[in-house]
Motif scaffolding. Structure first.
Motif, PDB file in Angstrom:
ATOM      1  N   LYS A  49       0.828  -1.189   0.000  1.00 57.90           N
ATOM      2  CA  LYS A  49       0.000   0.000   0.000  1.00 57.90           C
ATOM      3  C   LYS A  49       0.875   1.257   0.000  1.00 57.90           C
ATOM      4  CE  LYS A  49      -4.024  -2.150   0.464  1.00 57.90           C
ATOM      5  NZ  LYS A  49      -5.148  -2.049  -0.472  1.00 57.90           N
ATOM      6  N   LYS A  50       0.236   2.397  -0.184  1.00 55.96           N
ATOM      7  CA  LYS A  50       0.959   3.661  -0.212  1.00 55.96           C
ATOM      8  C   LYS A  50       1.457   4.027   1.177  1.00 55.96           C
ATOM      9  CE  LYS A  50      -1.657   5.617  -4.077  1.00 55.96           C
ATOM     10  NZ  LYS A  50      -2.572   6.706  -4.507  1.00 55.96           N
ATOM     11  N   LYS A  51       2.577   4.753   1.208  1.00 55.39           N
ATOM     12  CA  LYS A  51       3.145   5.212   2.472  1.00 55.39           C
ATOM     13  C   LYS A  51       2.480   6.499   2.950  1.00 55.39           C
ATOM     14  CE  LYS A  51       6.032   1.832   2.329  1.00 55.39           C
ATOM     15  NZ  LYS A  51       5.867   0.676   3.223  1.00 55.39           N
ATOM     16  N   GLU A  52       1.631   7.096   2.127  1.00 52.44           N
ATOM     17  CA  GLU A  52       0.957   8.331   2.468  1.00 52.44           C
ATOM     18  C   GLU A  52      -0.499   8.249   2.020  1.00 52.44           C
ATOM     19  OE1 GLU A  52       1.797  11.801  -0.010  1.00 52.44           O
ATOM     20  OE2 GLU A  52       2.123  12.961   1.830  1.00 52.44           O
ATOM     21  N   VAL A  53      -1.425   8.664   2.871  1.00 50.70           N
ATOM     22  CA  VAL A  53      -2.832   8.738   2.486  1.00 50.70           C
ATOM     23  C   VAL A  53      -3.378  10.105   2.871  1.00 50.70           C
ATOM     24  CG1 VAL A  53      -3.242   6.254   2.737  1.00 50.70           C
ATOM     25  CG2 VAL A  53      -3.713   7.777   4.655  1.00 50.70           C
ATOM     26  N   GLU A  54      -4.343  10.560   2.103  1.00 53.67           N
ATOM     27  CA  GLU A  54      -5.027  11.814   2.389  1.00 53.67           C
ATOM     28  C   GLU A  54      -6.496  11.502   2.624  1.00 53.67           C
ATOM     29  OE1 GLU A  54      -5.780  15.143  -0.596  1.00 53.67           O
ATOM     30  OE2 GLU A  54      -3.959  15.837   0.431  1.00 53.67           O
ATOM     31  N   ALA A  55      -7.080  12.111   3.653  1.00 59.66           N
ATOM     32  CA  ALA A  55      -8.467  11.795   4.002  1.00 59.66           C
ATOM     33  C   ALA A  55      -9.118  13.002   4.654  1.00 59.66           C
ATOM     34  CB  ALA A  55      -8.515  10.589   4.939  1.00 59.66           C
ATOM     35  N   GLU A  56     -10.456  13.019   4.607  1.00 59.01           N
ATOM     36  CA  GLU A  56     -11.201  14.121   5.202  1.00 59.01           C
ATOM     37  C   GLU A  56     -11.680  13.805   6.611  1.00 59.01           C
ATOM     38  OE1 GLU A  56     -14.315  15.887   3.000  1.00 59.01           O
ATOM     39  OE2 GLU A  56     -13.031  16.487   1.332  1.00 59.01           O
ATOM     40  N   GLN A  57     -11.955  12.537   6.896  1.00 58.80           N
ATOM     41  CA  GLN A  57     -12.611  12.186   8.152  1.00 58.80           C
ATOM     42  C   GLN A  57     -11.634  11.786   9.256  1.00 58.80           C
ATOM     43  OE1 GLN A  57     -16.018  12.470   8.754  1.00 58.80           O
ATOM     44  NE2 GLN A  57     -15.942  13.560   6.812  1.00 58.80           N
ATOM     45  N   GLY A  58     -10.894  10.716   9.050  1.00 60.19           N
ATOM     46  CA  GLY A  58      -9.994  10.225  10.081  1.00 60.19           C
ATOM     47  C   GLY A  58      -8.869   9.402   9.505  1.00 60.19           C
ATOM     48  N   VAL A  59      -7.752   9.324  10.228  1.00 59.24           N
ATOM     49  CA  VAL A  59      -6.584   8.594   9.743  1.00 59.24           C
ATOM     50  C   VAL A  59      -5.873   7.902  10.901  1.00 59.24           C
ATOM     51  CG1 VAL A  59      -6.127  10.036   7.707  1.00 59.24           C
ATOM     52  CG2 VAL A  59      -5.155  10.675   9.923  1.00 59.24           C
ATOM     53  N   VAL A  60      -5.142   6.849  10.531  1.00 58.18           N
ATOM     54  CA  VAL A  60      -4.227   6.173  11.447  1.00 58.18           C
ATOM     55  C   VAL A  60      -2.927   5.931  10.698  1.00 58.18           C
ATOM     56  CG1 VAL A  60      -3.776   4.147  12.875  1.00 58.18           C
ATOM     57  CG2 VAL A  60      -6.119   5.016  12.660  1.00 58.18           C
ATOM     58  N   ALA A  61      -1.807   6.366  11.267  1.00 62.01           N
ATOM     59  CA  ALA A  61      -0.484   6.073  10.718  1.00 62.01           C
ATOM     60  C   ALA A  61       0.222   5.154  11.703  1.00 62.01           C
ATOM     61  CB  ALA A  61       0.322   7.354  10.512  1.00 62.01           C
ATOM     62  N   ALA A  62       0.470   3.917  11.292  1.00 59.42           N
ATOM     63  CA  ALA A  62       1.095   2.923  12.157  1.00 59.42           C
ATOM     64  C   ALA A  62       2.214   2.234  11.402  1.00 59.42           C
ATOM     65  CB  ALA A  62       0.059   1.898  12.631  1.00 59.42           C
ATOM     66  N   ASP A  63       3.005   1.429  12.124  1.00 64.95           N
ATOM     67  CA  ASP A  63       4.102   0.740  11.448  1.00 64.95           C
ATOM     68  C   ASP A  63       3.711  -0.666  10.996  1.00 64.95           C
ATOM     69  OD1 ASP A  63       4.215  -0.671  13.849  1.00 64.95           O
ATOM     70  OD2 ASP A  63       5.960   0.426  14.584  1.00 64.95           O
ATOM     71  N   HIS A  64       2.422  -0.954  10.992  1.00 72.14           N
ATOM     72  CA  HIS A  64       1.896  -2.148  10.331  1.00 72.14           C
ATOM     73  C   HIS A  64       0.577  -1.759   9.671  1.00 72.14           C
ATOM     74  CE1 HIS A  64       0.473  -6.134   9.391  1.00 72.14           C
ATOM     75  NE2 HIS A  64       1.615  -6.669   9.825  1.00 72.14           N
ATOM     76  N   GLY A  65       0.463  -1.951   8.375  1.00 70.48           N
ATOM     77  CA  GLY A  65      -0.696  -1.479   7.637  1.00 70.48           C
ATOM     78  C   GLY A  65      -2.003  -2.117   8.055  1.00 70.48           C
ATOM     79  N   ARG A  66      -1.957  -3.391   8.411  1.00 69.14           N
ATOM     80  CA  ARG A  66      -3.203  -4.053   8.812  1.00 69.14           C
ATOM     81  C   ARG A  66      -3.763  -3.413  10.081  1.00 69.14           C
ATOM     82  NH1 ARG A  66      -7.582  -4.954   8.691  1.00 69.14           N
ATOM     83  NH2 ARG A  66      -8.713  -6.865   9.204  1.00 69.14           N
ATOM     84  N   CYS A  67      -2.878  -3.040  10.985  1.00 72.15           N
ATOM     85  CA  CYS A  67      -3.340  -2.437  12.238  1.00 72.15           C
ATOM     86  C   CYS A  67      -3.836  -1.012  12.020  1.00 72.15           C
ATOM     87  CB  CYS A  67      -2.222  -2.472  13.268  1.00 72.15           C
ATOM     88  SG  CYS A  67      -1.740  -4.170  13.717  1.00 72.15           S
ATOM     89  N   ALA A  68      -3.233  -0.298  11.064  1.00 71.86           N
ATOM     90  CA  ALA A  68      -3.764   1.017  10.707  1.00 71.86           C
ATOM     91  C   ALA A  68      -5.186   0.881  10.176  1.00 71.86           C
ATOM     92  CB  ALA A  68      -2.861   1.688   9.676  1.00 71.86           C
ATOM     93  N   ALA A  69      -5.417  -0.143   9.359  1.00 73.24           N
ATOM     94  CA  ALA A  69      -6.754  -0.376   8.818  1.00 73.24           C
ATOM     95  C   ALA A  69      -7.739  -0.763   9.918  1.00 73.24           C
ATOM     96  CB  ALA A  69      -6.688  -1.468   7.750  1.00 73.24           C
ATOM     97  N   VAL A  70      -7.282  -1.544  10.897  1.00 74.10           N
ATOM     98  CA  VAL A  70      -8.129  -1.902  12.036  1.00 74.10           C
ATOM     99  C   VAL A  70      -8.569  -0.642  12.780  1.00 74.10           C
ATOM    100  CG1 VAL A  70      -8.026  -2.913  14.363  1.00 74.10           C
ATOM    101  CG2 VAL A  70      -7.313  -4.267  12.387  1.00 74.10           C
TER     102      VAL A  70
END
Length: 609
Positions: A49-70
């Motif tokens: 996945k991308k190392k950077e995301v842009e969003a209007e509502q909410g975000v999580v930046a973590a060192d494991h992508g699955r946990c950011a998605a959780v």
């Protein structure tokens, strides 16, 4: 305020509702049984996945992508940033146990957009009641490896305390993803797979670690499915009965018994008496921003303050630019590292004077006078009295929710895979946080005396480099930042902060830019020369190397460094919903676009909606 984890003091609130029968349930014991024959349904590997995301509502930046998605799934359901923090942290403890988990501790910063109030949650591990400063006199290795290295875990207590105050979703909902991943299996990500190889002897030397990561006698490889059903059962008990399952129930009892059998000294009283400390963050101004950080025993906030105040004392923000700015940064960091070793747990040592110095503009100006633009100096020039704390791996994540509440959390089990011990009854990997203390007789790598402020005492918390931050601009949230990897953390966060918040570099470039480090002893600048797992290469430019060498710096390339996660709240770019409102108003919360960045050095990726 101090929150005590004791059934004698209070009845926990679980899932948002009082459970009056909880204490009796704990006394009767909690079943940790699963149907181990259930058909596994592994979670899809999310790499690439991308190392950077842009969003209007909410975000999580973590060192494991699955946990950011959780975490983002929780935000989508209307969860508060603190709800997402609980789910993200528990997920990371399952998928990245190399660096974090409920067998360790953490620092968490929270800022409420609704009230403007902020809190620092100290859930760091403590020394057991039977610990003493001379307990490792005859066996220094026991401070690093095995059961005697284990500090009293605090992460779970801290997460629950923070959730009780701010959570909106049921506790069980937040624990469920971690249970599912541990029970049904998860694919080994590239970063974990690479570290299994590096620490193969540590894995194979412990039955608990071996049963998880080498169940058939050989190490699992990247992409292969890993299970930790014992941990899933422990998490299920924690989901059903709250943290008392750990701190005064059968999960804790089994863990303590495992530690005791292996020669450790943690008791059930240690778990029952663990306390989460909640206080106001350290606050300071720098280059038009207000910065919130953790008080001691974290050295991150006062460390960042000193370095930024040194640059501010030049009277021009350009003082940090270019190769000359890099030289000045190295010199400032050397002074900072020397001074911070006077810090320790403020419940045991008086750190007020040291803190005031590190937060003082006047003190920074005096340090700046000792920084010369044409040369560097031997280590004793920086008045380093005490041996440097060389702490180790951690995990960091940043969260901003739809209401612009923010969480910055750094979690740790100290060394990679802690002290190399898993509680076989519970599947919980245990920390070796006692190694972050200093001891009077230890042989230090820099041949300096150990720091007395950081000596072991019962219930004391060791000094730390963990550096979670929340950044404000004109009273509005501007960003969330933090890092991991021990002694490299503060320099990494300093460099990312300078590049984005002072010089305006875009968030992704600020995080991915090559970095430099210094530990005072050895007297050398370590610079990144590092091809990371996604193929990107980070290396200091040849011009910068030459510039530093001409000023007397000895340079050393390394394939290592701090790992930074960051969320930027763009105060010049309102969201679509914000534009429809037409005006913010004097006391309204601004809703700008969110950019979340995960550091490619650890192969994580962010998520948002």
């Amino acid at each position: 305020m101090v929150y005590f984890l004791s059934v004698l003091a209070a009845v926990w609130v679980v899932g948002g509702r009082q459970q009056n029968a909880l204490i009796q349930q704990q006394r009767e014991g909690i079943s940790l049984e699963f149907n181990l024959e259930e058909k596994p349904t592994p979670v899809k590997n999310e790499e690439g996945k991308k190392k950077e995301v842009e969003a209007e509502q909410g975000v999580v930046a973590a060192d494991h992508g699955r946990c950011a998605a959780v975490g983002v799934d929780v935000l989508r359901e209307g969860g508060h940033a603190m709800d997402a923090a609980v789910a993200t942290a528990l997920c990371l403890g399952v998928l990245n146990p190399i660096a974090s988990g409920i067998g360790g501790g953490a620092f968490l910063l929270h800022r409420s957009s609704e009230t403007g109030l902020s809190q620092a949650f100290d859930m760091r591990e403590t020394a057991p009641a039977a610990a003493s400063q001379d307990m490792y006199n005859n066996n220094e290795q026991a401070k690093k490896y095995g059961a005697l290295a284990v500090g009293v875990p605090g992460e779970l207590a801290g997460l629950h305390t923070a959730w009780l105050q701010h959570g909106r979703l049921p506790w069980k909902r937040l624990v469920e993803p971690a249970i599912r991943l541990a029970r049904d299996g998860f694919p080994i990500a590239r970063y974990l797979g690479s570290k299994l190889l590096v620490f193969q002897s540590k894995i194979m030397g412990n039955p608990g670690l071996r049963s998880i990561f080498a169940p058939n006698g050989e190490l699992l490889k990247t992409g292969e499915i890993c299970y930790n059903k014992k941990l899933a059962a422990a998490l299920q008990a924690i989901s059903d009965h709250g943290p008392l399952a750990f701190y005064n129930g059968s999960v804790g009892e089994m863990l303590v018994e495992d530690v005791k059998k292996a020669g450790g000294i943690i008791t059930m009283d240690d778990l029952r008496n663990y306390r989460v400390e909640v206080s106001e963050p350290v606050k300071f101004e720098a280059f038009g921003h207000e910065i919130l950080g953790m008080p001691p025993p974290s050295s991150g906030a006062v460390g960042l303050s000193l370095v930024l105040n040194i640059f501010a004392s030049y009277g021009n923000s350009n003082a940090a630019k270019g190769d000359l700015g890099l030289h000045r940064l190295i010199e400032a960091m050397k002074h900072m590292f020397a001074i911070r070793m006077n810090l320790g747990d403020p419940n045991f040592v008086n750190v007020t004077s040291c803190m005031l110095d590190m937060l003082s503009s006047e003190f920074a100006s005096k340090i700046r006078e000792r920084i010369l633009d044409n040369t560097t100096f031997p280590p004793d020039y920086y008045m380093n009295q005490w041996s440097q704390l060389r702490d180790h791996g951690t995990s960091h994540f940043c969260i901003v929710d739809a209401n612009r509440n923010a969480v910055s959390m750094t979690s740790t089990v100290n060394s990679p895979f802690g002290g190399g011990m898993v509680s076989q009854s519970t599947g919980i990997l245990l920390n070796n946080e006692m190694d972050d203390f200093s001891t009077p007789t230890e042989m230090t790598p820099d041949h300096l005396p150990p720091a007395p402020a950081n000596f072991i005492a019962p219930n004391k918390r060791p000094l730390s480099s963990m550096s979670p931050f929340i950044v404000l601009k004109d009273g509005q949230l501007a960003g969330v930042i933090g890092g991991s990897n021990g002694i490299f953390t503060i320099p990494a966060v300093v460099q990312v902060f300078i590049k984005h918040f002072i010089f305006g570099m875009d968030p992704l470039s600020a995080v991915q830019h090559p970095r430099v480090y210094h530990q005072l002893i050895p007297n050398e600048v370590s610079y990144e020369n590092w091809t990371v797992l996604d193929g990107e290469h980070y290396e200091l430019s040849g011009e910068a190397k030459l510039f530093l060498e001409k000023r007397g710096h000895e340079l050393q390339a390394m394939e290592n460094g701090g790992i930074c996660q960051m969320v930027v709240h763009n105060l010049r770019r309102p969201t679509t919903a914000m534009l429809k409102r037409r005006s913010v108003g004097r006391n309204r919360v601004f809703h700008g676009m969110l950019t979340a960045v995960s550091d490619a050095r650890k192969d994580g990726f962010p998520s948002g909606f």
